[in-house]
Design an enzyme around this catalytic site. Structure first.
Site, PDB file in Angstrom:
ATOM      1  N   ASN A 251      11.492   5.356  -0.685  1.00 55.58           N
ATOM      2  CA  ASN A 251      12.889   5.226  -1.067  1.00 55.58           C
ATOM      3  C   ASN A 251      13.604   4.129  -0.298  1.00 55.58           C
ATOM      4  OD1 ASN A 251      12.969   7.484  -2.912  1.00 55.58           O
ATOM      5  ND2 ASN A 251      12.732   8.779  -1.128  1.00 55.58           N
ATOM      6  N   PHE A 252      13.290   3.991   0.970  1.00 57.14           N
ATOM      7  CA  PHE A 252      14.015   3.057   1.822  1.00 57.14           C
ATOM      8  C   PHE A 252      13.103   2.022   2.475  1.00 57.14           C
ATOM      9  CE2 PHE A 252      16.137   7.148   1.775  1.00 57.14           C
ATOM     10  CZ  PHE A 252      17.403   6.802   1.358  1.00 57.14           C
TER      11      PHE A 252
ATOM     12  N   ILE B 154       0.827  -1.213   0.000  1.00 58.45           N
ATOM     13  CA  ILE B 154       0.000   0.000   0.000  1.00 58.45           C
ATOM     14  C   ILE B 154       0.859   1.260   0.000  1.00 58.45           C
ATOM     15  CG2 ILE B 154      -2.010  -1.048   1.084  1.00 58.45           C
ATOM     16  CD1 ILE B 154      -1.058  -0.084   3.766  1.00 58.45           C
ATOM     17  N   GLY B 155       2.168   1.105   0.012  1.00 58.44           N
ATOM     18  CA  GLY B 155       3.065   2.251  -0.049  1.00 58.44           C
ATOM     19  C   GLY B 155       4.481   1.810  -0.342  1.00 58.44           C
TER      20      GLY B 155
ATOM     21  N   LYS C 147       5.734  -1.995   8.008  1.00 59.96           N
ATOM     22  CA  LYS C 147       6.784  -1.203   7.366  1.00 59.96           C
ATOM     23  C   LYS C 147       8.044  -2.053   7.269  1.00 59.96           C
ATOM     24  CE  LYS C 147       9.196   3.242   7.934  1.00 59.96           C
ATOM     25  NZ  LYS C 147       9.233   4.488   8.756  1.00 59.96           N
TER      26      LYS C 147
ATOM     27  N   ASP D 113       9.355  18.498  13.350  1.00 63.15           N
ATOM     28  CA  ASP D 113       8.665  18.520  12.054  1.00 63.15           C
ATOM     29  C   ASP D 113       7.160  18.520  12.263  1.00 63.15           C
ATOM     30  OD1 ASP D 113       8.614  18.715   9.323  1.00 63.15           O
ATOM     31  OD2 ASP D 113       8.802  16.567   8.958  1.00 63.15           O
TER      32      ASP D 113
ATOM     33  N   VAL E 141       5.518  -0.414   2.503  1.00 67.06           N
ATOM     34  CA  VAL E 141       4.464  -0.612   3.501  1.00 67.06           C
ATOM     35  C   VAL E 141       3.444  -1.585   2.932  1.00 67.06           C
ATOM     36  CG1 VAL E 141       2.700   0.484   4.923  1.00 67.06           C
ATOM     37  CG2 VAL E 141       4.821   1.704   4.407  1.00 67.06           C
TER      38      VAL E 141
END
Length: 784
Positions: free
Chosen positions: A421-422, A417-418, A440, A532, A425
């Protein structure tokens, strides 16, 4: 200046008082008189160049002067970092006028959110016997250790000084010293694939796109990093350095040998968070026509081996083509309306990886062999045999991995589902309870050399457990991959909660601020700063009873505060003034970002913005801290809300309120907010100023994108500050007042999205039930 002149005058006075014993060359000396030998006897005053004072300068030859100007090369290591191979600096009086200037440059080069977070403050000799306090103490060819304020850590820093450029070289200083000729021959053999080749690099963004042609040969292509540097200088991306190159088939270039394959055209992307759109890999007819003529003219010299030392030659053509141009791509993205790139968000671009990794790509994770990534292929969307083989009890190379076997027994692994880059998911469901989670999977081979960043992020996730923070449920590890079972939040982000609702009041905004402040109070109590805080990292969790709450995610920049931090990082719209000023900062930078979000929640636009899309203007406004509540947008907002925002956006850190004070403020705790519906006004402004506020086809992808990010994706968010920004140095690009496209995860759609029905997402462990005063559709206020 006055002292210099006085010295010169004294020098000439001394000449007048004491004449030189000899007269001009060739004139006879007088025994009795001084009229012919004295400087005034003949009415002539000798030139200062002939004086005894200036004889000193005649003795300094050009060789001596050049040796004084010659730069001293020294290698610098991080204190206690046994995996860092050191960074070589050329130190000269022209480059560094003072010792503090060297410390500042070392801070920019060696400091991150884990290593030396307080910057470089001390330099030790390689054995730690003494501290270096001046530039004169640095010696040519020596090695030194950089530290903050901590004592010297005794590590054999020179052990890994020689990087393993070839997979056939097992490395080590001893072997390098024992057999330098063999190592040299192996390195030479490893670059036999380099043949003179002319490649075209196209900058990402809206069309027409700039393109440059670069000649690659053994003189211009020494390493992959050096070629990226040359491309950066040639193509000049708006967002800074070139971080990623892809072929027109969408395959990522990961090593030097990939340049010398069948591909001649590459797409260059910077550090912005960017998902490739389908037409980015497709050249239109005009681009193909221009490229065809360009290559027909250059074909005669393509393999001639140009003698020009320059790494690149610019092409005036807007783009280039690859072999007649058949390019297919399944990538989709939402592109920022400014220059085609979501500039303010400074994460590494999200690209879909090729299902097969390059066999020549170097990679290791602390000595472990690299294996091909699993579950990346589009044909394996359900995570079937490949994932089972990856997680099989036999593990890698015949070694049993009990953790992976336990993972398959406990969880049912679903489709991808995702894909980042590294990390990738996948859907994940607990077999015993039926609860949905997100799995993940981090590929260790891609984190080679930067494992500490992942370790720092995971260590923080292990420590935190709060109803307003996305939870790490479980972690498992194999020889090649790290598995993190994460809480899956399907309700979209903060902006989705406003734009998709039918009613949005000041009271709803108050509850959102309560949820955020509650998470910050918990983190700050653990001395953890998030760094963030922004709407894209605040996800909406919808409970079975219809209530909602916010959950904070993405801890890639988070770190433990043990003293003042100096790393300049974040997202421009939400960055605190003390970060820009580089005076040292701490936990309260999160309060400033929360204040900016509170302001946006009540009017739809940020308090500090640049009308001309200039980062310098935005930073000047943030440093000034002049807060305004313009009419008519703030006419119907209570004074209590304005008071709280003013306390959160104090430039003076000491005067800025804490997370606990936010929770006790009347606007948050005593229901001082109003119930007037301002959904239409706020939504209109959000869609005008924030491109990620547009309705999305699937709100689940927002939560997946937050989980998909890693600390390595955040490296681009460590940027050059206001004081070191110039046209030649990559910095933080700004799209103002449009903040980062955190959400270039879904393409914008023109049709308005209907309000999503409440999702049956499981209630996290430890979450209190909704109180009686919380009716369906309202926001939960979790009490600690």
């Amino acid at each position: 200046m006055a002292s210099t002149r006085s010295i010169e005058l004294e020098h000439f006075e001394e000449r007048d008082k004491r004449p030189r014993p000899g007269s001009r060359r060739g004139a006879p000396s007088s025994s009795g008189g001084s009229s012919s030998s004295g400087p005034k006897g003949n009415g002539l005053i000798p030139s200062p160049a002939h004086s005894a004072h200036c004889s000193f300068y005649r003795t300094r030859t050009l060789q001596a002067l050049s040796s004084e100007k010659k730069a001293k090369k020294a290698r610098f290591y991080r204190n206690g970092d046994r995996y860092f191979k050191g960074l070589v600096f050329a130190i000269s009086s022209d480059r560094f006028r003072s010792f503090d200037a060297l410390l500042m440059e070392l801070t920019r080069s060696l400091s991150d959110n884990v290593n030396l977070p307080q910057g470089v403050r001390t330099i030790y000799t390689i054995d730690g016997s003494r501290k270096v306090t001046s530039l004169d103490e640095l010696l040519e060819g020596e090695s030194y250790v950089c530290a903050s304020n901590e004592p010297f850590r005794k590590v054999d820093y020179t052990k890994n000084i020689n990087p393993n450029w070839s997979v056939n070289i097992k490395g080590g200083t001893a072997r390098a010293l024992a057999a330098p000729s063999s190592v040299k021959s192996e390195v030479k053999e490893s670059k036999d694939f380099i043949k003179p080749k002319l490649v075209t690099v196209i900058r990402s963004g809206v069309k027409p796109r700039k393109a440059v042609r670069i000649l690659l040969n053994k003189k211009t292509a020494h390493s992959f990093e050096q070629v990226l540097t040359d491309i950066t200088e040639a193509i000049k991306l708006d967002s800074g350095v070139v971080k990623r190159l892809c072929t027109l088939d969408g395959k990522q270039v990961t090593c030097l040998q990939d340049f010398f394959g069948d591909d001649d055209v590459f797409i260059a992307c910077g550090p912005e968070k960017f998902r490739y759109a389908q037409d980015d890999f497709v050249l239109d007819h005009s681009e193909c026509r221009v490229l065809k003529s360009s290559y027909s003219r250059s074909s005669a010299v393509k393999y001639s081996g140009s003698k020009s030392p320059g790494p690149s030659r610019r092409s005036k053509s807007p783009a280039s083509v690859k072999r007649g141009g058949h390019h297919a791509s399944a990538y989709s993205a939402a592109r920022s309306p400014v220059n085609g790139t979501p500039s303010s968000q400074l994460s590494t671009p999200k690209s879909t990886k090729s299902s097969s990794s390059s066999p020549t790509s170097p990679g290791s994770f602390r000595g472990l062999k690299q294996i091909s990534a699993h579950g990346r292929s589009s044909s394996n969307v359900n995570g079937g045999p490949e994932l089972a083989r990856c997680l099989s009890p036999e593990g890698v190379n015949g070694n049993r991995c009990s953790e992976s076997s336990t993972l398959l027994e406990k969880y049912k692994i679903g489709k991808v589902i995702g894909d980042g880059n590294f990390a990738v998911v996948k859907e994940c469901m607990d077999r015993s309870t039926g609860k949905e989670f997100a799995l993940k999977i981090i590929d260790k081979a891609k984190c080679c050399g930067k494992e500490h960043l992942i370790e720092n992020e995971v260590s923080i996730l292990r420590r935190v457990k709060h109803p307003n923070i996305i939870m790490l449920v479980e972690e498992m590890e194999t020889a090649t991959e790290l598995f993190l079972v994460m809480e899956l939040v399907k309700g979209g982000d903060l902006f989705d909660a406003i734009t998709s609702s039918t009613k949005y009041t000041e009271r709803d905004g108050s509850a959102m601020v309560y949820n955020l402040a509650n998470a910050l109070r918990y983190l700050h109590g653990l001395s953890i700063v998030h760094r963030d805080i922004k709407p894209e990292n605040l996800l909406v969790c919808e409970y079975p009873d219809g209530t909602k709450s916010l959950k904070l995610g993405d801890f890639g920049l988070a770190t433990v505060v043990e003293g003042p931090l100096y790393t300049v990082c974040g997202t421009p719209t939400y960055v605190a003034p003390e970060i820009i000023a580089e005076t040292g900062y701490g936990l309260k930078v999160d309060i400033w970002a929360a204040g900016v979000i509170t302001y946006i929640l009540l009017c739809g636009f940020p308090p500090f913005r640049s009308e001309n899309n200039l980062q310098e203007d935005l930073f000047d406004q943030i440093l000034a801290g002049k807060l305004e509540f313009p009419a008519p947008y703030w006419d119907n907002i209570t004074d209590s809300a304005k008071e709280l925002i003013s306390q959160m956006l104090q430039v003076n850190v000491e005067a800025r309120c804490t997370a606990g004070e936010i929770l006790s403020h009347p606007w948050v705790s005593d229901d001082a907010s109003q119930e007037n519906n301002m959904q239409a006004e706020v939504t209109g402004k959000l869609k005008q100023h924030f491109n990620n506020a547009l309705p999305k086809q699937n709100s689940t992808t927002t939560g997946v994108s937050v989980i998909m990010n890693t600390a390595l994706d955040k490296e681009g968010q460590i940027f050059c500050s206001k004081h070191c920004q110039d046209s030649s140095r990559p910095g933080m690009e700004l799209t103002s007042p449009v903040p980062p496209s955190a959400s270039a995860e879904e393409p914008p759609v023109s049709a308005p999205a209907a309000a999503p029905a409440p999702l049956e997402s499981p209630t996290p462990p430890g979450t209190p039930a909704a109180s009686g005063c919380e009716r369906a559709g309202t926001w939960r206020r979790h009490r600690d």
